[in-house]
Design a protein around this motif. Structure first.
Motif, short mmCIF file in Angstrom:
data_model
loop_
_atom_site.label_atom_id
_atom_site.label_comp_id
_atom_site.label_asym_id
_atom_site.label_seq_id
_atom_site.Cartn_x
_atom_site.Cartn_y
_atom_site.Cartn_z
N GLU A 17 0.85 -1.21 0.00
CA GLU A 17 0.00 0.00 0.00
C GLU A 17 0.88 1.25 0.00
N GLN A 46 -5.18 10.12 -4.53
CA GLN A 46 -5.05 8.66 -4.59
C GLN A 46 -3.86 8.21 -3.73
N GLU A 50 -3.87 5.73 -0.36
CA GLU A 50 -3.05 4.52 -0.19
C GLU A 50 -2.35 4.51 1.18
N HIS A 53 -4.89 3.35 3.49
CA HIS A 53 -5.04 1.89 3.43
C HIS A 53 -3.93 1.20 4.25
N GLU A 94 -3.73 -1.59 -9.74
CA GLU A 94 -4.83 -1.92 -8.83
C GLU A 94 -5.24 -3.39 -8.97
N VAL A 97 -3.08 -5.31 -6.80
CA VAL A 97 -3.45 -5.13 -5.38
C VAL A 97 -4.67 -5.99 -5.06
N GLN A 127 -11.62 -2.45 -3.36
CA GLN A 127 -10.90 -2.73 -4.62
C GLN A 127 -11.81 -2.66 -5.84
N GLU A 130 -11.54 0.86 -6.55
CA GLU A 130 -10.17 1.18 -6.96
C GLU A 130 -9.91 0.80 -8.42
FE1 FEO Z 1 -4.89 0.41 -1.58
FE2 FEO Z 1 -5.45 1.34 -4.40
O1 FEO Z 1 -5.47 0.01 -3.22
#
Ligand code: FEO
Length: 172
Positions: A17, A46, A50, A53, A94, A97, A127, A130
């Motif tokens: 992340e 963005q 992250e 996150h 993404e 991820v 997600q 995302e």
């Molecule tokens: Fe933390 Fe963009 O996924």
């Protein structure tokens, strides 16, 4: 108490992340260099998301009695050809991820770790967004093509994005 295996994978996710944040900040810098402040602002938000996150995972590892162990963050790519390429690379990133979160979920289920499973549910849902966000921007960029007026209009639209702390972080 988290198992060693889940702790390790959660820690790897924190680093992923943080790398995502680093990658998007570098993309923002490229967009700024192209005089596209709205695109750049969207990407900076963005990057902030992250970090949020990463902090949700950080707090979770800590709460469950694990020890956060940060990994090395690699240098992100610096050169891009177009805003379209930036967002195509964002979507591709993404998708990696999402695969990583899915692998964590699979592990949590296999270990009957319901608390971790519960925390991951939010990320599974996140997600979807995302991947949907860059997909929408890619589609718009394809419609606009090389038309400068369309790019500038999209730049204005993307510049209106504001950072909202994700609910799991806002509650802590
Ligand atoms: Fe933390 Fe963009 O996924």
């Amino acid at each position: 108490m988290l198992s060693d295996k889940i702790t390790k994978q959660l820690n790897e996710q924190i680093t992923k992340e943080l790398y995502s944040s680093y990658l998007y900040l570098q993309m923002a810098a490229w967009l700024d260099s192209q005089t596209l402040p709205g695109f750049a602002s969207w990407m900076k938000i963005q990057a902030q998301e992250e970090i949020a996150h990463a902090m949700i995972f950080y707090n979770y590892v800590n709460e469950r009695g694990g020890v956060v162990d940060l990994g090395a963050i690699g240098k992100p790519p610096q050169d891009y050809k177009s805003p379209l390429q930036v967002f195509e690379k964002t979507l591709a990133h993404e998708q990696t991820v999402t695969a990583s979160i899915n692998a964590l979920m699979k592990l949590a289920i296999s270990e009957d770790d319901y608390a971790t499973k519960n925390r991951l549910e939010w990320f599974i849902e996140e997600q979807v967004e995302e991947e949907a966000n860059p997909t929408e921007i890619i589609n718009k960029l394809k419609i606009v093509g090389d038309r400068g007026d369309g790019i500038l209009l999209l730049d204005q639209q993307l510049g209106t994005r504001v950072f909202t702390p994700p609910p799991p972080l806002a509650m802590q």
